[in-house]
Design a protein around this motif. Structure first.
Motif, short mmCIF file in Angstrom:
data_model
loop_
_atom_site.label_atom_id
_atom_site.label_comp_id
_atom_site.label_asym_id
_atom_site.label_seq_id
_atom_site.Cartn_x
_atom_site.Cartn_y
_atom_site.Cartn_z
N TYR A 290 0.84 -1.20 0.00
CA TYR A 290 0.00 0.00 0.00
C TYR A 290 0.87 1.25 0.00
O TYR A 290 2.01 1.24 0.47
CB TYR A 290 -0.90 0.02 1.25
CG TYR A 290 -1.74 -1.21 1.38
CD1 TYR A 290 -2.85 -1.41 0.55
CD2 TYR A 290 -1.45 -2.20 2.33
CE1 TYR A 290 -3.61 -2.57 0.65
CE2 TYR A 290 -2.21 -3.35 2.44
CZ TYR A 290 -3.29 -3.53 1.59
OH TYR A 290 -4.05 -4.68 1.69
N THR A 291 0.32 2.32 -0.52
CA THR A 291 1.06 3.57 -0.59
C THR A 291 1.46 4.04 0.80
O THR A 291 0.63 4.09 1.72
CB THR A 291 0.22 4.64 -1.30
OG1 THR A 291 0.12 4.29 -2.69
CG2 THR A 291 0.86 6.02 -1.17
N VAL A 376 -3.69 3.78 2.80
CA VAL A 376 -2.40 4.45 2.87
C VAL A 376 -1.84 4.23 4.27
O VAL A 376 -2.59 4.10 5.24
CB VAL A 376 -2.50 5.96 2.56
CG1 VAL A 376 -2.98 6.19 1.15
CG2 VAL A 376 -3.39 6.67 3.56
N ALA A 391 6.12 10.25 -0.87
CA ALA A 391 5.14 9.18 -1.07
C ALA A 391 5.80 8.03 -1.81
O ALA A 391 6.62 8.25 -2.71
CB ALA A 391 3.95 9.70 -1.86
N ILE A 393 4.35 4.92 -3.87
CA ILE A 393 3.12 4.30 -4.39
C ILE A 393 3.30 2.80 -4.42
O ILE A 393 4.18 2.28 -5.11
CB ILE A 393 2.78 4.85 -5.78
CG1 ILE A 393 2.50 6.35 -5.69
CG2 ILE A 393 1.59 4.12 -6.38
CD1 ILE A 393 2.24 7.01 -7.01
N GLN A 397 -2.17 0.50 -5.24
CA GLN A 397 -2.56 1.68 -6.00
C GLN A 397 -2.20 1.57 -7.48
O GLN A 397 -2.65 2.37 -8.29
CB GLN A 397 -1.94 2.95 -5.41
CG GLN A 397 -2.74 3.54 -4.25
CD GLN A 397 -2.69 2.71 -2.98
OE1 GLN A 397 -1.68 2.09 -2.69
NE2 GLN A 397 -3.79 2.69 -2.23
#
Length: 820
Positions: A290-291, A376, A391, A393, A397
């Motif tokens: 997950y991000t 997230v 961030a 990714i 996502q």
């Protein structure tokens, strides 16, 4: 440049955004029954991707049908190996590539170790790294075979098996990988990453596309080598036709992964207030599910999403179900759209102004039957590690989105809103006075060298060629007979050609069109062809990296397709580099306002217009141009009565193991030509005989192979020859030049590996038809490989570095990553 505390350099790669949907491409593909033995005939390759439910990692079954884990930041392909496996020697250029990135926590213990089966041989070791366990190892670099299917962009066509350089790894390194996985397929920006090896072996573009599956029972798809890309149902257009914008892709100087830059983040179309106004570094990563957001960014985004969903029913599921998420909702009350749950969209506003929009299908993870959570998490920083990107990714996502990368046109497609194509080249009108660089490719069948400067098609390099020539479209332009370029094109008559300045051509008001005589230096044939104007392309360079693409006008000759005989497959003509104003380097000098000089670092790089020239290795990164020896360049009329346009030097003597070879020239200078159209150095018979005899008398210890492999006279069992950092440990050869310099030939250039067990003395006797007023020695391509050779017409001198192995580098170590 430092963005949000993380240093990176922007690359001239781009993400192109479009509205497209990538769903169930691989799971519905009809598998073809046809097969291919070893190559895909220039077609891209496709493989199914499976998501492992236990680890949330993605695998492709390309190693004997067994899965390898996809890793966008992985520098190597590595697998467990059988006890008996081939190994590469320490001086091999692939060994240096394997050490281009050192995994964290792995000790620096050199390039290799002694081969227990041959104490005179150093075998290369690599450092496979498991990012999921954080463990690394030291293991043999080996050659193996991988397999996938050729594709037309719609369906698999037939199976393809191809050779690849991989690292072995102990079974203990498989910890935390999906059950059944036998290693990792690295996809980073390195020469030993999977997509780079597919590109080399299949002669396809250095690009790949991933359409990751969500794990709901269907497969995803990986495509290596380019498009087109057609999605189900039938009748949908090529997704590349829907491109609508771009954002640069960046690189981190310490990490081989993929990075983009965002200027801001919005939730429900309202900008999230962050503590910094600097651009945000965003990494694309298949290592995490997950991000992950940097703590300051995470707090701001989660709070903004909570405010935007204030009216939705929040739930607190059991910790095991919701971990590691903070915001969870009763999914029965969220509502749904064709884009997933009806929740506020999240936008990354990318550099250049385009948005990466994340809708409910990729922002909400279903953690139980009635619970969905904002998918997230917070980046977990480690003590002593560099600052994380804003961030990262993760795989979730990117699911049901097409993600692609390439040296040519990398692609990234996000569901309903995101198709990323990362083009290496965009057109520019000029190089701004900077030298131009282009990659050189060696053709395995012909041993000739090509550069792809003609609409992406290869031209064969010819150091004696006075023209650039290629096949032409029927609607090509022509040059008039009285123009200066026509006179220059006909200044020299190639062998066996008939000279004429004009032909029948009533289309031109001012007279006939100009006829040139393109010449094929391999076959010795020529043909009449129109002199035309065209455009060629390369990249401006600072000597260390490409900077940006450049197109420039050029005068070239058309040629019939029959003149392409004996050139590499796919070549459309020849790039003449001889001493003519219409040779390629001369036209670059005239259009780009750079020096009339060029450098070849075969088999990998050509630079037109001057230095510096810096390779990835050694780590001190010296300018190789500062380490050259020089000798005067001569013209053949001065030396041998000929009228060719090639490059000649003169030698006083030849030595083997520092003993002078007795030659019949009686102290007169020896004419030496440099040629890219002969694979191995040719010597006139009266020079070849004493030279080979001297070598054979000195090199007594290796076991000879009888009969030798044609066209060579002396071949040896390579296991009986030792090695050092300059190649095989054999006698040195010195060509002593007229002005005191010497061209040294060490084992890396004097012997050639003709098969796994045999190495041959890479010199041949000149054919009788070439003997006469020609040179005594023609230095061929093999003897120039991994030497930087500079042809400076302005100073009338030849510069040469000697074998770069001595600097612990090779010509293959030029960094073709586009710099800022």
């Amino acid at each position: 440049m430092s963005v949000s505390g993380m240093p990176y350099a922007p690359m001239s790669l781009h993400l192109l955004l479009a509205v497209s949907l990538c769903v169930a491409l691989a799971s519905s593909l009809p598998w073809a029954a046809a097969s291919a033995n070893g190559n895909g005939n220039g077609k891209p390759l496709v493989a199914a991707i499976t998501k492992d439910a236990a680890t949330s990692l993605y695998t492709v079954p390309i190693k004997d049908g067994r899965p390898l884990v996809l890793d966008l930041a992985g520098a190597l392909v590595w697998t467990s190996c059988a006890a008996a496996h081939p190994t590469l020697e320490c001086h091999h250029h692939f060994c240096m590539h394997a050490h281009s990135y050192h995994p964290p926590g792995c000790p620096h213990n050199g390039y290799g170790r002694a081969d227990v089966e041959d104490p005179f041989r150093c075998k290369c070791t690599a450092h496979p790294y498991n990012p999921f366990s954080g463990e690394s190892a030291t293991a043999d670099l080996t050659r193996t075979r991988l397999s996938a299917n050729a594709t037309d962009g719609k369906n698999p066509l037939y199976p393809v098996s191809f050779a690849a350089v991989t690292s072995c790894a102990p079974d203990s390194l498989l910890a935390k990988l999906p059950a059944g996985a036998v290693g990792v397929a690295g996809l980073a920006r390195t020469r030993l990453a999977l997509q780079a090896q597919v590109a080399r072996s299949q002669k396809v573009a250095n690009k790949f596309a991933l359409c990751l599956p969500s794990g709901g029972g269907g497969d995803g798809v990986a495509i290596f080598g380019g498009g087109p890309l057609f999605l189900l149902p039938p009748g949908r257009p090529d997704v590349a036709a829907t491109l609508a914008g771009e954002t640069p892709l960046h690189r981190n100087k310490d990490l081989p992964g993929y990075f983009i830059s965002a200027t801001k983040i919005a939730v429900n179309q309202e900008q999230v207030q962050l503590y910094t106004q600097e651009p945000l570094v965003v990494e694309l990563c298949t290592r995490i599910p997950y991000t992950a957001l940097r703590p300051d960014v995470y707090r701001a985004v989660v709070d903004a999403f909570a405010r935007a969903t204030a009216g939705r029913k929040r739930v607190t599921p059991p910790p095991a179900a919701a971990a590691p998420f903070e915001l969870c909702y009763d999914s029965r009350e969220l509502g749904s759209t064709r884009l997933g749950y009806a929740v506020p969209q999240i936008d990354l506003v990318l550099e250049g102004g385009k948005n990466w929009t994340v809708f409910g299908g990729n922002s909400m993870a279903q953690v139980s039957d009635n619970t969905a959570c904002l998918a997230v998490v917070k980046v977990k920083g480690e003590k002593g590690s560099p600052p994380p990107p804003a961030a990262i990714i993760g795989g979730f996502q990117m699911e049901n989105n097409l993600v692609a990368k390439s040296k040519g046109k990398p692609l990234l497609l996000v569901v309903i809103s995101f198709l990323a194509v990362l083009p290496w080249h965009t057109l520019a009108s000029g190089g701004g006075g900077k030298p131009l660089v282009t990659a050189v490719t060696k053709d395995g069948a012909t041993k000739l060298y090509t550069i792809a400067v003609k609409d992406g098609h290869p031209l064969a390099l010819d150091l004696s060629g006075e023209l650039v020539w290629s096949t032409c479209d029927a609607s090509h332009s022509t040059v008039l007979p009285y123009e200066r370029e026509c006179v220059e094109a006909n200044r020299y008559t190639p062998p066996s050609c008939w000279m004429q300045y004009g032909g029948a051509g009533g289309d031109y008001r001012y007279g006939n069109k100009c006829t040139a005589h393109p010449y094929n230096g391999v076959t010795g044939r020529c043909a009449p062809g129109d002199l035309t104007r065209t455009a060629l392309a390369a990249d401006a360079t600072n000597g260390s990296n490409p900077l940006y693409p450049v197109t420039f006008p050029a005068v070239a000759s058309c040629a019939p397709g029959s003149l392409l005989a004996s050139l590499p497959a796919g070549a459309v003509g020849v790039a003449g580099l001889g001493r003519s104003d219409l040779a390629l380097h001369a036209q670059v000098a005239a259009t780009q306002n750079v020096a009339k000089k060029f450098a070849l670092c075969l088999p990998s790089v050509a630079v037109f217009g001057g230095g510096p020239f810096v390779l990835i290795f050694p780590y001190s990164r010296p300018d190789i141009m500062q380490k050259l020896s020089y000798t005067a360049l001569r013209r053949s009329p001065e030396l041998a009565g000929g009228n060719g346009g090639g490059y000649y030097i003169t030698a006083k003597s030849i030595e083997v193991n520092h003993h002078q070879v007795p030659l019949p020239n009686h102290g007169a200078p020896l004419v030496v030509q440099l040629s890219s159209m002969v694979p191995y150095t040719e010597l006139r018979p009266d020079v070849y005989g004493p030279f080979v005899k001297a070598w054979d008398e000195i090199l007594q210890w290796p076991k000879k192979v009888a009969p030798p492999v044609a066209p060579f006279e002396l071949c040896y069992e390579s296991r009986t020859i030792g090695s050092n950092r300059l190649g095989y440990a054999v006698p040195d050869i010195n060509i002593n030049l007229e002005d005191g310099a010497a061209w040294y030939i060490f084992g890396g250039n004097s012997l050639v590996q003709v098969d796994d067990a045999t190495a041959c003395f890479a010199f041949v006797e000149m054919r009788p038809e070439k003997v006469g007023y020609g040179p005594a020695v023609v230095i061929g391509g093999h003897q120039m490989e991994h030497n930087l050779v500079v042809f400076d017409e302005e100073k009338q001198q030849l510069g040469f570095s000697g074998l770069l192995f001595g600097l612990q580098t090779t010509c293959s170590n030029f960094n073709f990553t586009v710099a800022a």
